[in-house]
Enzyme design. Structure first.
Site, PDB file in Angstrom:
ATOM      1  N   GLY A 154       0.753  -1.241   0.020  1.00 60.43           N
ATOM      2  CA  GLY A 154      -0.096  -0.020  -0.025  1.00 60.43           C
ATOM      3  C   GLY A 154       0.727   1.293   0.003  1.00 60.43           C
ATOM      4  N   ASP A 166      -5.081  -6.124  -5.385  1.00 60.34           N
ATOM      5  CA  ASP A 166      -3.801  -7.064  -4.992  1.00 60.34           C
ATOM      6  C   ASP A 166      -4.612  -8.276  -4.634  1.00 60.34           C
ATOM      7  OD1 ASP A 166      -1.298  -8.497  -3.991  1.00 60.34           O
ATOM      8  OD2 ASP A 166      -0.442  -6.592  -4.712  1.00 60.34           O
ATOM      9  N   ASP A 196      -6.761 -11.136  -7.844  1.00 60.61           N
ATOM     10  CA  ASP A 196      -5.486 -11.096  -8.567  1.00 60.61           C
ATOM     11  C   ASP A 196      -5.865 -10.410 -10.007  1.00 60.61           C
ATOM     12  OD1 ASP A 196      -3.604 -11.989 -10.589  1.00 60.61           O
ATOM     13  OD2 ASP A 196      -3.556 -13.954  -9.666  1.00 60.61           O
ATOM     14  N   LYS A 205       6.418  -1.261 -13.346  1.00 60.55           N
ATOM     15  CA  LYS A 205       7.630  -1.936 -13.285  1.00 60.55           C
ATOM     16  C   LYS A 205       8.061  -2.759 -14.412  1.00 60.55           C
ATOM     17  CE  LYS A 205       8.613  -3.345  -9.123  1.00 60.55           C
ATOM     18  NZ  LYS A 205       8.639  -4.427  -8.072  1.00 60.55           N
TER      19      LYS A 205
END
Length: 246
Positions: free
Chosen positions: A84, A107, A123, A188
């Site tokens: 978080g 998440d 998910d 990412k």
């Protein structure tokens, strides 16, 4: 058991003052090294002192300092939100509150509530996850989709590379569906791990793309972040446009 390495005399050096762990019975050497790194990481200490849930909070803060990602009143989707830290930083920066939540996080890991953030325990790669996120957003478009997701590594580089790229592609496809014109996508990646097809697609849909390696990202880590800014909208794309700054 925790040991502190001692010098032979005089003032102890910074290296001498680092916390070192004895390898406990049943704990692998790799786990011991990870614990040592955590205990000696200044960003871990700062996160604890400043009330952030993880050191990753400083990565998004540093990227915001450079790329001006946040503004008051914007709407955000946080993919792979646990634990978080990114949502904490974003909520404060944009003025998201429980009375008027502007952030939706998702998440598969359970998280404690975050003020100003709607959290879904799900998910993101499940088929019904995008629809659940859109519903949680009240059907409104997002101004920023940010993803700190990464699969657990297998140790087999080609397999890990393929899984990472696949995850970015799924996140990017979602971003194209929900972003408002001018929106931003952050994901990412790992250095050397962004496929040309994915990058070419983002260049067509965004005015500029950039790679970022925030100072708080560990120097020995291959992780980096891809930032795509200025979403052109689904009907306003020009093949081949875009700028790529590494």
């Amino acid at each position: 058991m925790v040991d502190k390495a001692l010098g032979t005399g005089g003032r102890k050096s910074d290296k001498d003052l680092k916390i070192r762990l004895k390898t406990a019975r049943g704990r692998k050497t790799g786990s011991t090294k990870w614990l040592e790194r955590q205990l000696n990481d200044p960003y871990v200490a700062r996160a604890r002192a400043e009330g952030y849930r993880s050191r990753a909070a400083f990565k998004i803060k540093e990227m915001d300092d450079k790329h001006k990602l946040f503004r008051k009143g914007m709407r955000i989707v946080d993919l792979g939100a646990a634990p978080g830290g990114w949502s904490q930083v974003a909520a404060k920066a944009i003025g998201s509150t429980d009375a008027n939540p502007l952030i939706v996080g998702i998440d598969y890991l359970e998280m404690d509530p975050i003020p100003g953030v709607k959290l879904l325990m799900k998910d993101f790669t499940d088929d019904d996850a995008p629809a659940m996120l859109i519903e949680a957003m009240g059907g409104k478009k997002a101004d920023l989709v940010m993803s700190d997701m990464a699969w657990p590594t297998t140790g087999h580089r080609p397999t890990d590379h393929m899984r990472i790229v696949q995850l970015i592609e799924v996140a990017a496809a979602f971003a194209l569906d929900v972003l408002a014109p001018g929106g931003v996508f952050i994901a990412k990646v790992f250095q050397g791990g962004t496929e040309h097809e994915l990058l070419h697609m983002l260049k067509r849909h965004f005015k500029s793309t950039h790679h970022a390696k925030p100072p708080s990202s560990r120097a020995d880590s291959a992780e980096a972040y891809l930032i795509a800014k200025g979403f052109k909208g689904t009907n306003d794309t020009v093949p081949g446009e875009g700028e790529y700054d590494r």
